[in-house]
Write an enzyme that holds these catalytic residues in place. Structure first.
Site: not given
Length: 357
Positions: A181, A204, A206
């Site tokens: 990340d 990433k 979320r």
């Protein structure tokens, strides 16, 4: 015979094999027999924790080796109660060696009406009479500022660099270090710099905690051996998805080097069934039998690093020398790093609950 002024080690129940391995390494360095201070750390039938130290510790420089891993609350209370017992027994200084610092992921308020639990835990540690903390790879560096006492935060990167050079030294140009990340880029960049290879990032997004909606690779990993580096692997869901994404993006194989193997729930099964060729963790958290038996999970001993750090603190020497690969190469020299004094090979002393009410 140990000198009365030698450092004294005591351990709770969280990771006795690691504590015994640290004592063994210190014995080798000092040329004297360093053993854990005899004590009992037990639970009454109602769950209360009781500590009794069987040796005189008056005026001693004490080091409590106790990660606050699962069960985090029990292990944290063991640490606090051991510190209180030592303080009331007139120990001259108490250092908490916390290989894995629980609650570190709660280091800031992410939304309204939520706690900063890492700060609360740090206040409890200071309040128990602990005068120094020694840990490794804190999840967030700012946690050091939560304490009003010295905090030495070691790094696993030099140990990982040695092992990577041992495993991939002949083809290091084909290796790419990957941060899972954006927040872990600094850690990944540091390792990439140590071994002299390229860097890539898995970005990433979320939708909710633990739920990854989208992942993208930033950087070219085509034809590369990718090494994901991070501080914590918990459920391993995101890690396995990142490995899949890297393979789909052209990577030949994927390995992961992660300091703290929390491996909760079905994490070991996920790793075993993933496209990752190997997951390398340290023994900051006592690995489960399932993790030790998994074909693609390997455990590196961090005991030599903590042994040297404890001796440096005891002698009043610098701890920052342990940030250098060359320093650690000398203590790991002549042995395969993954097998050297691994805490897996140290007998575990089971703890039985006290029956007193």
């Amino acid at each position: 015979m140990p000198n009365p002024m030698d450092p004294k080690l005591i351990s709770g129940n969280a990771n006795r094999p690691l504590a015994m391995a640290v004592a063994h390494r210190m014995s080798m360095h000092l040329g004297v027999d360093i053993e854990l201070v005899r004590a009992r750390v037990e639970r009454f039938n109602d769950g209360e924790i009781f500590v009794e130290v069987f040796e005189n510790v008056r005026g001693e420089n004490m080091f409590i080796i106790q990660p606050t891993s699962n069960p985090a609350n029990d292990n944290l209370m063991e640490l606090l109660i051991m510190a209180d017992a030592l303080r009331r027994s007139s120990a001259s200084r108490i250092t908490a060696v916390i290989p894995y610092f629980g609650y570190a992921r709660q280091d800031r308020r992410t939304k309204a009406r939520t706690p900063i639990s890492a700060k609360l835990v740090s206040d409890m540690i200071v309040g128990a009479g602990i005068e120094r903390v020694l840990t490794i790879d804190l999840h967030a560096a700012q946690i050091q500022g939560f304490f009003d006492i010295p905090v030495d935060n070691l790094y696993a990167a030099p140990v990982f660099a040695l092992d990577i050079m041992h495993q991939f030294g002949g083809c290091i140009r084909d290796v790419t270090v990957v941060s899972p990340d954006v927040g872990g880029v600094e850690r990944a960049r540091e390792l990439a710099k140590r071994i002299g290879c390229a860097l890539a990032i898995v970005d990433k997004r979320r939708d909710a905690p633990g739920d990854v909606a989208e992942m993208t690779v930033i950087g070219d990993v085509t034809g590369k051996t990718c090494i994901i580096v991070d501080d914590i692997v918990d459920t391993a869901g995101t890690l396995c998805k990142a490995a899949d994404l890297l393979i789909e993006s052209g990577a030949i194989e994927v390995h992961s080097y992660i300091t703290h193997g929390v491996l909760s729930g079905k994490a070991v099964q996920r790793v075993a069934g993933s496209r990752m060729k190997s997951l390398v963790i340290t023994d900051t958290i006592q690995p489960s039998i399932e993790a030790r038996e998994a074909a693609n999970i390997r455990i590196l001993s961090i005991a030599p690093v903590f042994a040297l750090a404890i001796m440096n603190i005891w002698n009043g020497n610098s701890v920052s020398s342990l940030f250098e690969t060359d320093t650690l190469r000398r203590i790991y020299e002549g042995a395969f790093i993954g097998d050297l004094f691994s805490s897996q090979n140290v007998a575990i002393n089971p703890v039985t609950a006290a029956t007193a009410g």
